[in-house]
Write a protein that holds these residues in place. Structure first.
Motif, PDB file in Angstrom:
ATOM      1  N   ASP A  21       1.555  27.270  21.732  1.00 61.77           N
ATOM      2  CA  ASP A  21       2.725  28.095  21.452  1.00 61.77           C
ATOM      3  C   ASP A  21       2.884  29.121  22.559  1.00 61.77           C
ATOM      4  OD1 ASP A  21       3.699  27.050  18.913  1.00 61.77           O
ATOM      5  OD2 ASP A  21       1.822  27.799  18.086  1.00 61.77           O
ATOM      6  N   TYR A  22       4.104  29.642  22.689  1.00 61.48           N
ATOM      7  CA  TYR A  22       4.451  30.555  23.778  1.00 61.48           C
ATOM      8  C   TYR A  22       4.855  31.914  23.220  1.00 61.48           C
ATOM      9  CZ  TYR A  22       5.384  25.791  25.418  1.00 61.48           C
ATOM     10  OH  TYR A  22       5.313  24.443  25.690  1.00 61.48           O
ATOM     11  N   TYR A  23       4.118  32.943  23.623  1.00 59.14           N
ATOM     12  CA  TYR A  23       4.397  34.301  23.156  1.00 59.14           C
ATOM     13  C   TYR A  23       4.794  35.207  24.310  1.00 59.14           C
ATOM     14  CZ  TYR A  23       2.355  32.999  18.716  1.00 59.14           C
ATOM     15  OH  TYR A  23       2.108  32.391  17.515  1.00 59.14           O
ATOM     16  N   ALA A  24       5.550  36.257  23.970  1.00 53.84           N
ATOM     17  CA  ALA A  24       5.843  37.311  24.941  1.00 53.84           C
ATOM     18  C   ALA A  24       4.536  38.046  25.247  1.00 53.84           C
ATOM     19  CB  ALA A  24       6.880  38.275  24.364  1.00 53.84           C
ATOM     20  N   PRO A  25       4.437  38.702  26.395  1.00 56.01           N
ATOM     21  CA  PRO A  25       3.188  39.390  26.741  1.00 56.01           C
ATOM     22  C   PRO A  25       2.696  40.393  25.699  1.00 56.01           C
ATOM     23  CG  PRO A  25       4.571  39.194  28.675  1.00 56.01           C
ATOM     24  CD  PRO A  25       5.401  38.718  27.498  1.00 56.01           C
ATOM     25  N   ASP A  26       3.600  40.996  24.923  1.00 57.33           N
ATOM     26  CA  ASP A  26       3.167  41.947  23.892  1.00 57.33           C
ATOM     27  C   ASP A  26       2.667  41.238  22.628  1.00 57.33           C
ATOM     28  OD1 ASP A  26       5.487  41.084  22.584  1.00 57.33           O
ATOM     29  OD2 ASP A  26       6.505  43.014  22.726  1.00 57.33           O
ATOM     30  N   MET A  27       2.788  39.903  22.592  1.00 54.24           N
ATOM     31  CA  MET A  27       2.327  39.068  21.471  1.00 54.24           C
ATOM     32  C   MET A  27       3.075  39.341  20.165  1.00 54.24           C
ATOM     33  SD  MET A  27       0.080  37.071  22.862  1.00 54.24           S
ATOM     34  CE  MET A  27      -0.743  36.325  21.470  1.00 54.24           C
ATOM     35  N   ASN A  28       4.207  40.033  20.234  1.00 52.12           N
ATOM     36  CA  ASN A  28       4.978  40.344  19.031  1.00 52.12           C
ATOM     37  C   ASN A  28       6.143  39.402  18.788  1.00 52.12           C
ATOM     38  OD1 ASN A  28       3.475  42.566  18.093  1.00 52.12           O
ATOM     39  ND2 ASN A  28       4.440  43.884  19.612  1.00 52.12           N
ATOM     40  N   SER A  29       6.432  38.538  19.765  1.00 54.45           N
ATOM     41  CA  SER A  29       7.558  37.617  19.630  1.00 54.45           C
ATOM     42  C   SER A  29       7.324  36.423  20.544  1.00 54.45           C
ATOM     43  CB  SER A  29       8.876  38.320  19.994  1.00 54.45           C
ATOM     44  OG  SER A  29       8.844  38.760  21.347  1.00 54.45           O
ATOM     45  N   GLY A  30       8.203  35.460  20.436  1.00 58.65           N
ATOM     46  CA  GLY A  30       8.114  34.298  21.301  1.00 58.65           C
ATOM     47  C   GLY A  30       8.514  34.634  22.727  1.00 58.65           C
ATOM     48  N   SER A  31       8.029  33.850  23.648  1.00 66.30           N
ATOM     49  CA  SER A  31       8.375  34.037  25.060  1.00 66.30           C
ATOM     50  C   SER A  31       9.844  33.720  25.284  1.00 66.30           C
ATOM     51  CB  SER A  31       7.524  33.119  25.943  1.00 66.30           C
ATOM     52  OG  SER A  31       7.981  33.153  27.279  1.00 66.30           O
ATOM     53  N   GLU A  32      10.497  34.521  26.096  1.00 65.82           N
ATOM     54  CA  GLU A  32      11.892  34.247  26.436  1.00 65.82           C
ATOM     55  C   GLU A  32      12.000  33.118  27.462  1.00 65.82           C
ATOM     56  OE1 GLU A  32      13.338  37.304  29.810  1.00 65.82           O
ATOM     57  OE2 GLU A  32      12.726  38.297  27.956  1.00 65.82           O
ATOM     58  N   ASP A  33      10.901  32.825  28.183  1.00 66.89           N
ATOM     59  CA  ASP A  33      10.936  31.772  29.199  1.00 66.89           C
ATOM     60  C   ASP A  33       9.530  31.208  29.424  1.00 66.89           C
ATOM     61  OD1 ASP A  33      11.340  30.062  31.315  1.00 66.89           O
ATOM     62  OD2 ASP A  33      12.055  31.592  32.703  1.00 66.89           O
TER      63      ASP A  33
ATOM     64  N   LYS B 260       6.067  36.012  31.886  1.00 69.55           N
ATOM     65  CA  LYS B 260       6.747  36.327  30.623  1.00 69.55           C
ATOM     66  C   LYS B 260       6.117  35.613  29.432  1.00 69.55           C
ATOM     67  CE  LYS B 260      11.253  36.992  32.794  1.00 69.55           C
ATOM     68  NZ  LYS B 260      12.624  36.486  32.883  1.00 69.55           N
ATOM     69  N   THR B 261       4.982  34.940  29.669  1.00 66.24           N
ATOM     70  CA  THR B 261       4.439  34.062  28.630  1.00 66.24           C
ATOM     71  C   THR B 261       2.926  34.167  28.519  1.00 66.24           C
ATOM     72  OG1 THR B 261       6.209  32.495  29.142  1.00 66.24           O
ATOM     73  CG2 THR B 261       4.369  31.666  27.829  1.00 66.24           C
ATOM     74  N   VAL B 262       2.457  34.269  27.281  1.00 67.23           N
ATOM     75  CA  VAL B 262       1.040  34.089  26.968  1.00 67.23           C
ATOM     76  C   VAL B 262       0.947  32.799  26.166  1.00 67.23           C
ATOM     77  CG1 VAL B 262      -0.964  34.989  25.726  1.00 67.23           C
ATOM     78  CG2 VAL B 262       0.570  36.563  26.915  1.00 67.23           C
ATOM     79  N   ARG B 263       0.202  31.848  26.667  1.00 70.25           N
ATOM     80  CA  ARG B 263       0.007  30.589  25.959  1.00 70.25           C
ATOM     81  C   ARG B 263      -1.130  30.761  24.954  1.00 70.25           C
ATOM     82  NH1 ARG B 263       2.988  29.229  29.877  1.00 70.25           N
ATOM     83  NH2 ARG B 263       4.178  27.323  29.731  1.00 70.25           N
ATOM     84  N   VAL B 264      -0.908  30.246  23.745  1.00 66.04           N
ATOM     85  CA  VAL B 264      -1.935  30.270  22.709  1.00 66.04           C
ATOM     86  C   VAL B 264      -2.101  28.838  22.224  1.00 66.04           C
ATOM     87  CG1 VAL B 264      -2.613  31.132  20.447  1.00 66.04           C
ATOM     88  CG2 VAL B 264      -1.391  32.629  22.042  1.00 66.04           C
TER      89      VAL B 264
END
Length: 112
Positions: free
Chosen positions: A81-93, A99-103
């Motif tokens: 899954d792809y998260y925004a760097p703050d881990m509070n929402s999905g990545s925009e790209d 812009k992405t943290v992979r989990v």
């Protein structure tokens, strides 16, 4: 190749690198996987890193973000899954590693 095709190719490249090296994100497992014997968990992580049986059935969007396999008579899933760097929402790209943290989550099929 179109911009959309370029993005998908980049997402696939980033996902493959993450899955093969476990670098560039966080790998996690469900409690049921964590409860398995260490040698089974290790073999499952090795299967994740070596997986290369992509087809339209398990990779319809060509992002290499989901796999399933059997090991020790258990069916495993791994999902990225792809998260925004703050881990509070999905990545925009998801094609942009800034812009992405992979989990990646390793689970038993019954956990899904």
């Amino acid at each position: 190749m179109s911009d959309a095709g370029d993005k998908v190719a980049r997402i696939r490249e980033l996902n493959d690198n993450f899955r093969k090296t476990f670098a560039g994100g966080m790998m996690m497992m469900t409690a049921s996987v964590a409860a398995l014997p260490e040698m089974v968990r290790s073999a499952a992580w090795l299967k994740v890193s070596e997986f290369d049986a992509w087809d339209t059935g398990n990779d319809p969007h060509h992002e290499h973000d989901f796999i399933n396999f059997e090991l020790c008579n258990r069916n495993f899933f791994w999902k990225c899954d792809y998260y925004a760097p703050d881990m509070n929402s999905g990545s925009e790209d998801p094609s942009d590693p800034e812009k992405t943290v992979r989990v990646g989550l390793l689970m038993l099929a019954e956990d899904y």
